[in-house]
Write a protein that holds these residues in place. Structure first.
Motif, PDB file in Angstrom:
ATOM      1  N   SER A 289       0.849  -1.189   0.000  1.00  0.00           N
ATOM      2  CA  SER A 289       0.000   0.000   0.000  1.00  0.00           C
ATOM      3  C   SER A 289       0.888   1.244   0.000  1.00  0.00           C
ATOM      4  CB  SER A 289      -0.878  -0.039   1.262  1.00  0.00           C
ATOM      5  OG  SER A 289      -1.574   1.161   1.387  1.00  0.00           O
TER       6      SER A 289
ATOM      7  N   PRO B 167      -0.218   7.709   0.809  1.00  0.00           N
ATOM      8  CA  PRO B 167      -0.562   8.749  -0.164  1.00  0.00           C
ATOM      9  C   PRO B 167       0.247  10.041  -0.019  1.00  0.00           C
ATOM     10  CG  PRO B 167      -2.530   7.784   0.784  1.00  0.00           C
ATOM     11  CD  PRO B 167      -1.381   7.198   1.517  1.00  0.00           C
ATOM     12  N   GLU B 168       0.394  10.528   1.201  1.00  0.00           N
ATOM     13  CA  GLU B 168       1.071  11.820   1.370  1.00  0.00           C
ATOM     14  C   GLU B 168       2.511  11.774   0.865  1.00  0.00           C
ATOM     15  OE1 GLU B 168       0.041  10.227   4.648  1.00  0.00           O
ATOM     16  OE2 GLU B 168      -1.860  10.523   3.594  1.00  0.00           O
TER      17      GLU B 168
ATOM     18  N   ALA C  10      -3.496   3.672  -7.125  1.00  0.00           N
ATOM     19  CA  ALA C  10      -3.404   4.480  -5.915  1.00  0.00           C
ATOM     20  C   ALA C  10      -3.409   5.967  -6.260  1.00  0.00           C
ATOM     21  CB  ALA C  10      -2.131   4.124  -5.137  1.00  0.00           C
ATOM     22  N   GLN C  11      -2.719   6.282  -7.349  1.00  0.00           N
ATOM     23  CA  GLN C  11      -2.645   7.677  -7.761  1.00  0.00           C
ATOM     24  C   GLN C  11      -4.044   8.190  -8.100  1.00  0.00           C
ATOM     25  OE1 GLN C  11      -0.545   8.377 -11.413  1.00  0.00           O
ATOM     26  NE2 GLN C  11       0.557  10.091 -10.507  1.00  0.00           N
TER      27      GLN C  11
ATOM     28  N   LEU D  24      -6.876   7.020  -7.130  1.00  0.00           N
ATOM     29  CA  LEU D  24      -7.820   7.004  -6.016  1.00  0.00           C
ATOM     30  C   LEU D  24      -7.484   7.982  -4.914  1.00  0.00           C
ATOM     31  CD1 LEU D  24      -8.534   3.209  -5.543  1.00  0.00           C
ATOM     32  CD2 LEU D  24     -10.021   4.949  -6.529  1.00  0.00           C
ATOM     33  N   SER D  25      -6.194   8.110  -4.619  1.00  0.00           N
ATOM     34  CA  SER D  25      -5.941   8.852  -3.397  1.00  0.00           C
ATOM     35  C   SER D  25      -4.944   9.986  -3.477  1.00  0.00           C
ATOM     36  CB  SER D  25      -5.509   7.880  -2.299  1.00  0.00           C
ATOM     37  OG  SER D  25      -4.399   7.163  -2.736  1.00  0.00           O
ATOM     38  N   PHE D  26      -4.113  10.060  -4.530  1.00  0.00           N
ATOM     39  CA  PHE D  26      -3.214  11.202  -4.469  1.00  0.00           C
ATOM     40  C   PHE D  26      -3.010  11.968  -5.777  1.00  0.00           C
ATOM     41  CE2 PHE D  26       0.496   8.998  -6.083  1.00  0.00           C
ATOM     42  CZ  PHE D  26       0.421   7.718  -5.585  1.00  0.00           C
TER      43      PHE D  26
ATOM     44  N   GLY E 108      -7.979  13.538  -6.899  1.00  0.00           N
ATOM     45  CA  GLY E 108      -8.245  12.772  -5.684  1.00  0.00           C
ATOM     46  C   GLY E 108      -8.192  13.665  -4.466  1.00  0.00           C
ATOM     47  N   VAL E 109      -7.166  14.490  -4.402  1.00  0.00           N
ATOM     48  CA  VAL E 109      -7.026  15.368  -3.247  1.00  0.00           C
ATOM     49  C   VAL E 109      -8.225  16.306  -3.157  1.00  0.00           C
ATOM     50  CG1 VAL E 109      -5.632  17.209  -2.241  1.00  0.00           C
ATOM     51  CG2 VAL E 109      -4.517  15.227  -3.264  1.00  0.00           C
TER      52      VAL E 109
ATOM     53  N   THR F 128     -11.234  15.778  -4.340  1.00  0.00           N
ATOM     54  CA  THR F 128     -12.421  15.048  -3.902  1.00  0.00           C
ATOM     55  C   THR F 128     -12.390  14.854  -2.393  1.00  0.00           C
ATOM     56  OG1 THR F 128     -11.859  13.737  -5.825  1.00  0.00           O
ATOM     57  CG2 THR F 128     -13.902  13.202  -4.688  1.00  0.00           C
ATOM     58  N   MET F 129     -11.206  14.543  -1.886  1.00  0.00           N
ATOM     59  CA  MET F 129     -11.112  14.305  -0.455  1.00  0.00           C
ATOM     60  C   MET F 129     -11.407  15.568   0.345  1.00  0.00           C
ATOM     61  SD  MET F 129      -7.870  11.790  -0.240  1.00  0.00           S
ATOM     62  CE  MET F 129      -7.457  12.183   1.455  1.00  0.00           C
TER      63      MET F 129
END
Ligand SMILES: Cc1cc2nc3c(=O)[nH]c(=O)nc-3n(C[C@H](O)[C@H](O)[C@H](O)COP(=O)(O)O)c2cc1C
Ligand code: SF4
Ligand code: SF4
Ligand code: SF4
Ligand code: FES
Lengths: 643, 203
Positions: free
Chosen positions: B156, B159-160, B188-189, B191-193, B197-198, B200-201
């Motif tokens: 995994s 992300p940061e 991963a990119q 979805l989360s970074f 993604g950022v 959306t978060m």
């Protein structure tokens, strides 16, 4: 009382404690172990305190909550000294009578004593109860005499005398030699000789060394270490200090699982008390030996009990085993020599130093000395902790102490050694328990779990169950364990579901060999044991599942059918009303019929059909007979009788 | 300074203390297969493919050569019937997850491994840990790690950290024997970074 500066000061302090105690004045010991607390021990303790106060007896009668004496099945357990009268299943409401009868009038309350189910005879003293009579309790016996929060109780029983003897009269080398001579083998796993492990650390070049208590106790259902940690923490602490002295370590660790908060609390308290009296810390008993102890709470994964994983976890990293061919006693915690021993191993050390190696070796078999505590559970009348001399046979443990199999069922196997142990069949019941004996039989001593199984247990399903546990507990680092167990679990599950194929046994054997030979740590190396031992002794059950789609023990849900015997059914309707799937058809005076398509095989009908009828039968591998034709379903006999 | 002498596959080899059997073998041009080993990284001992047979004072044992220390007088056999059988099973177990990974396909030919022996569950990562260790030990970023344990263990990205460094580094990508790493990175990119993604978060 201030620090004790010499062994003699400890001895006179002990005399002082004893002189304050009148051996003839009554003392009520109530087990405050986990099992008894679950059945109400806390209320019983409170009731005793209240009643003794109310009757104005506080000055002469003492009460104490103690550690677990092992007979949890019959708890809460109360023992009244000095007579050692033992009452079982005591409830708070019994307390006034006990105080009035036993404490004031020295009369025994018969009803609360153990009743032998065979003879109906009552046993008054603990030592008269068959469960205890055949045991030899040298490590566990003090639990019921000690309030684990009071160091004075431990001292009164001779606690720390071994430490005083070692520091005052023996060199560190002599302590090591005594432990080596005792031949004590580790109580937590593989049974490695403790003295040899210690010697390896002592001789290692690196000057900073550690001694560690493995109090992880990851085996589900096992609680011998817990009973000692909660009941007699000073005995383990004393053993650890002695170990530190013998190997030249000045730092010791308790690695305790998080799920044992009471153990953690009691150890902290024990450390504080020992420090207070100068039995721990700097210049212990004026000997010049310094030793400090640190308590670490583990996250509670099964694999954290494995030695390298435990040490990695102690270092603050994820508790995964490391690949090493240099033993931990030479390169362990922070790459330094580290002696890791099990709780029970450490608790034996003060006894060995106090009474001598010859005393210790007088009990046991050639290769396994001393006693061993087992946690006896499963299909057995008396579950609980038992401590027996090594060499006692399984039969003696299961029948004489355990009281045999309940409900007139037949014994089938006993699983020893924890989840990665093995199953021992009936024809080996006269096997003596000992490290090598159990290993030779395809099982192992492990930490001392003993699960008794009766005829209703399917051995393929047992293997599947333990492999499932180990698959879940694998750390996942190495392929043979993570992937091999996953596939073994899949294949075993298929077999128990009737989807076994020709060649499955051979495939399982190959996976087992790979896990045994190629896994990184002992979890993977021993994980195939449940499969290998059941295959060895119960191969025909595997074959029946695979070839005939039959579960001989009538246990595997997918392989059994429920059927109502038309000649026995009285049409009472009990099963029909309780069947959760509405699969039973019937009415008053009608023979009941199970609709096999609707039946979910939950077994409710089998359980609820009144024993005097016992009309529901389990079938496996045999076709279910056609249902009784409609016109023959009326239960005529009954109608006639009624009419 | 070769002060240790022993035998690998009948050949006498020399080593200095601290060397592993695998290192000695490689130095002498003797091939032992590995999946989780990398010269720049601390030994991991996870794949177990480098297992060899060692005879030591009359005792035969099976050890993984990437961590087993060279010792005088031992006799090492890199291929024996049992070693080959164990390697075959290990390969078959891994191929249930990554049937087409080139290294596995190559090795399967050597050891006669059947990629369809076990029920397949293509999850592609074979948990060799090369990416995780490379990022921790060489790149020193710890942008990727293992989470969970046992059969649920997965790689995994953090992300940061990954958002900050991975795009300019990607040094671990070629190490992955199954190319799963790249796919995991893209996922991963997304979805989360990724910037999206950022956002959306944050909303
Ligand atoms: C998966 C696994 C779990 C273990 N769990 C425990 C445990 O909970 N307690 C314990 O004392 N030993 C446990 N052991 C054994 C230890 O690794 C080690 O052998 C033992 O603590 C050494 O102490 P002893 O020589 O006194 O038995 C475990 C071993 C394995 C492989
Ligand atoms: S044998 Fe199992 S628990 Fe041990 S290292 Fe390998 S995967 Fe982890
Ligand atoms: S409970 Fe038993 S006796 Fe009653 S109807 Fe069902 S099968 Fe017949
Ligand atoms: S992603 Fe690739 S490199 Fe990383 S652990 Fe999985 S298989 Fe190995
Ligand atoms: S290379 Fe040795 S275990 Fe993977």
């Amino acid at each position: 009382m201030a620090r004790l500066e010499t062994p003699e000061a400890l001895e006179s302090f002990r005399q002082e404690i004893l002189s304050r105690r009148d051996p003839d004045s009554p003392c009520v010991s109530i087990c405050a172990g986990a099992g008894c607390v679950a059945s109400g021990a806390d209320e019983v303790i409170a009731a005793f305190e209240k009643e003794i106060e109310a009757k104005g007896l506080s000055a002469t009668v003492s009460t104490k909550g103690t550690g677990c004496p092992g007979f949890c099945e019959q708890g809460p357990v109360v023992v009244i000294y000095p007579e050692e009268i033992c009452y079982l299943q005591v409830q708070a409401k019994d307390v006034p009578e006990i105080v009035a009868q036993t404490i004031k009038n020295k009369q025994v309350v018969e009803l609360l004593c153990f009743k032998d189910p065979a003879t109906g005879k009552r046993a008054v003293k603990e030592s008269d109860i068959p469960f205890y009579r055949s045991q030899q309790r040298t490590v566990l016996c003090n639990n019921i005499k000690i309030d684990s929060k009071r160091i004075e109780d431990y001292l009164a029983l001779g606690g720390y005398a071994a430490l005083a003897k070692a520091l005052g009269q023996m060199t560190d080398l002599e302590v090591l030699e005594e432990v080596k001579k005792s031949n004590i083998r580790g109580r937590g796993g593989a049974g490695f000789p403790a003295g040899r492990k210690w010697e390896g650390s002592r001789n290692a070049k690196e000057p900073i060394k550690y001694v560690i208590v493995n109090a992880d106790e990851g085996d589900p259902g096992a609680f011998m270490d817990r009973a000692l940690l909660e009941g007699n923490p000073h005995s383990i602490l004393e053993g650890l200090i002695l170990g530190g002295y013998a190997v030249g370590a000045h730092e010791g660790y308790f690695y305790v699982r998080q799920e044992y908060p009471l153990a953690v609390k009691n150890i902290h308290l024990a450390i504080q008390q020992a420090e207070h009296y100068g039995l721990l810390g700097e210049n212990i008993l004026g000997s010049g030996f310094d030793f400090k102890v640190i308590v670490h709470q583990g996250a509670g994964a099964f694999v954290c009990g494995e030695s390298t994983a435990l040490m990695t976890s102690l270092e603050g990293k994820a508790g995964e085993p490391r690949p090493k061919y240099v033993r931990s006693n030479v390169k362990g915690l922070w790459e330094r020599p580290s002696v890791l021993n099990n709780v029970e191993t450490w608790a034996n050390i003060p006894l060995i130093i106090d009474k001598g190696a010859d005393w210790f070796t007088s009990v046991g078999t050639d290769s396994s000395k001393g006693t061993k505590i087992f946690s006896l559970v499963g299909k057995i009348t008396n579950t609980g902790l038992v401590e027996v001399p090594m060499g006692m046979t399984l039969r003696e443990i299961i029948y004489d102490i355990g009281g045999g199999i309940p409900n007139n069922k037949k014994f089938k196997a006993v699983q020893t050694g924890g989840p990665s142990g093995g199953c021992i069949p009936e024809h080996l019941l006269d096997l003596q328990v000992g490290f090598d004996e159990l290993t030779k039989a395809g099982s192992m001593m492990g930490s001392g779990g003993m699960i008794v199984m009766d005829e209703d247990t399917c051995m393929v399903d047992v293997a599947r169950y333990f492999i499932a546990f180990l698959t879940d507990e694998s750390c996942g680092k190495c392929v043979p364990c993570r992937e091999g167990l996953r596939q073994m679990h899949r294949i075993l599950t298929n077999i128990t579901k009737g989807k076994g194929k020709q060649g499955d046994i051979e495939l399982l054997e190959e996976l087992a060999e790979t896990a045994v030979e190629a896994s990184l740590c002992a979890l993977g190396k021993s994980a195939p044991n449940p499969f290998l031992s059941t295959l060895k002794y119960f191969r025909e059950e595997y074959e029946a599942h695979i070839n005939d789609k039959k579960c001989p023990a009538l246990a595997c849900k997918e392989l059994i059918n429920f059927y109502i015997d038309p000649d026995r059914c009285t049409g009472c309707g009990t099963c029909r009303k309780q069947c959760p799937a509405d699969a039973i058809n019937g009415d008053k005076n009608l023979i009941h019929i199970i609709d096999q398509d609707k039946c979910t095989r939950c077994g409710t009908c089998f359980e609820v059909c009144p024993p005097k009828f016992s009309s529901v039968v389990k079938l496996s591998g045999d076709p279910v007979p056609d249902p009784v034709p409609e016109e023959e379903r009326t239960i005529r006999k009954k109608i006639k009788e009624k009419g | 300074m070769g002060d240790i002498q022993f035998e690998i596959d009948g050949q006498t080899v020399t080593a200095v203390p601290g060397m592993t059997v695998l290192e000695v073998a490689r130095k002498h041009g003797i091939y032992i297969p590995t999946l989780c080993h990398h010269e720049k990284l601390e030994p991991f001992g996870g794949c177990r493919l480098c297992i060899v047979e060692v005879e030591d004072r009359g005792w035969t044992k099976y050890v993984v050569s990437c961590v087993f220390p060279a010792a005088g007088g031992i006799i090492v056999r890199t291929r024996s019937e049992k070693v080959d059988r164990l390697r075959k099973t290990i390969l078959e177990l891994l191929m249930a997850h990554a049937p087409d990974a080139p290294q596995l396909v190559e090795l399967a030919k050597v050891y006669g491994a059947d990629p369809n022996r076990y029920e397949s569950d293509p999850s592609f990562c074979i948990h060799c840990g090369l990416c995780v260790r490379y990022c921790a030990e060489v790149a020193r970023k710890n942008a990727i790690g293992f989470v969970d344990r046992g059969i649920n263990k997965e790689i995994s990205f953090v992300p940061e950290i990954a958002a900050q460094y991975c795009n300019d580094c990607k040094e671990c990508f070629p190490l992955c024997p199954t190319s799963y790493l790249q796919a995991a990175y893209v996922l991963a990119q997304a979805l989360s970074f990724s910037e999206q993604g950022v956002q959306t978060m944050n909303t």
